[in-house]
Design a protein around this motif. Structure first.
Motif, short mmCIF file in Angstrom:
data_model
loop_
_atom_site.label_atom_id
_atom_site.label_comp_id
_atom_site.label_asym_id
_atom_site.label_seq_id
_atom_site.Cartn_x
_atom_site.Cartn_y
_atom_site.Cartn_z
N LEU A 130 11.54 -6.90 55.03
CA LEU A 130 11.83 -7.16 56.96
C LEU A 130 13.20 -6.26 56.95
O LEU A 130 13.71 -6.19 56.58
N THR A 131 12.99 -5.77 58.38
CA THR A 131 13.78 -4.58 58.40
C THR A 131 15.01 -5.46 59.62
O THR A 131 14.56 -6.81 59.82
N ASP A 132 16.22 -5.17 59.35
CA ASP A 132 17.56 -6.39 60.77
C ASP A 132 16.54 -5.67 62.32
O ASP A 132 15.98 -6.81 63.02
N GLU A 133 15.70 -4.67 61.87
CA GLU A 133 15.34 -4.24 63.22
C GLU A 133 14.14 -5.26 63.81
O GLU A 133 13.52 -5.97 64.54
N ASP A 134 13.08 -5.65 62.90
CA ASP A 134 11.86 -6.51 62.61
C ASP A 134 12.81 -7.85 63.10
O ASP A 134 11.61 -8.54 64.03
N LEU A 135 13.63 -8.26 62.24
CA LEU A 135 14.14 -9.85 62.93
C LEU A 135 14.65 -10.11 64.05
O LEU A 135 14.50 -10.52 65.01
N ALA A 136 15.58 -8.63 64.74
CA ALA A 136 16.10 -8.58 65.37
C ALA A 136 14.70 -8.90 67.22
O ALA A 136 15.30 -9.22 68.15
N GLY A 137 14.14 -8.10 66.94
CA GLY A 137 12.52 -8.18 67.59
C GLY A 137 11.72 -9.34 67.79
O GLY A 137 10.53 -8.94 68.43
N LEU A 138 12.06 -10.22 66.48
CA LEU A 138 11.42 -11.39 66.93
C LEU A 138 11.96 -12.55 68.61
O LEU A 138 12.67 -12.43 68.82
N PRO A 139 10.70 -12.71 68.94
CA PRO A 139 10.46 -13.41 70.12
C PRO A 139 10.78 -14.94 69.67
O PRO A 139 10.63 -15.85 69.65
N LEU A 140 12.91 -15.17 70.05
CA LEU A 140 13.04 -16.55 69.71
C LEU A 140 13.20 -16.86 71.01
O LEU A 140 14.24 -17.43 71.28
N PRO A 141 12.44 -18.10 71.26
CA PRO A 141 13.38 -18.43 73.26
C PRO A 141 14.48 -19.45 73.39
O PRO A 141 15.05 -19.83 73.94
N THR A 142 14.42 -20.06 71.81
CA THR A 142 15.10 -21.33 71.91
C THR A 142 16.07 -20.86 70.75
O THR A 142 16.84 -21.64 69.90
#
Length: 131
Positions: free
Chosen positions: A75-87
């Motif tokens: 996983l890259t930082d971009e992968d984690l930043a792109g996760l849809p986390l509405p909460t």
């Protein structure tokens, strides 16, 4: 003075109140350093690659999720930043439960919620009084 460990918002219905979270307790434990008995040099933790058997600099280290012993998903930082986390920045109040129904064993470290800024003080105070 404790510093905020998280900031975001409490949200219920159409109302959103900016808040910050601070730890309710402080740790006062003593922490020791490891050192070399012979010359009192500090002992550090090194990042070491088991495959190449060498120390690895920080820029060569990535993150991954181990699915099984032989399968790793990088996983890259971009992968984690792109996760849809509405909460990710909001605590949604959905329901209240009686205090007696909460097992004290499940309550870990305590935290304080406080309004984040002058504008949030009045609605936060109203919410607190309503609770």
């Amino acid at each position: 003075m404790p510093h905020a460990v998280w900031s975001g918002a409490i949200s219920f219905g159409l109302v959103t109140i900016p808040i910050k979270v601070t730890a309710a307790t402080e740790g006062h434990s003593i922490r020791f350093h490891q050192y070399h008995l012979e010359d009192q040099g500090r002992i550090r933790t090194r990042k070491f690659c088991e495959v190449e058997e060498r120390e690895v600099p920080t820029h060569e280290i990535g993150k991954g999720y181990e699915v099984s012993k032989d399968t790793l998903i990088a996983l890259t930082d971009e992968d984690l930043a792109g996760l849809p986390l509405p909460t990710a920045k909001a605590i949604e109040i959905e329901a209240f439960v009686p205090y007696e129904s909460i097992d004290p064993i499940r309550i870990g470290q305590g935290y304080f919620l406080e309004p984040d800024g002058q504008v949030a003080t009045k609605p936060y105070t109203l919410l607190r009084q309503a609770l």
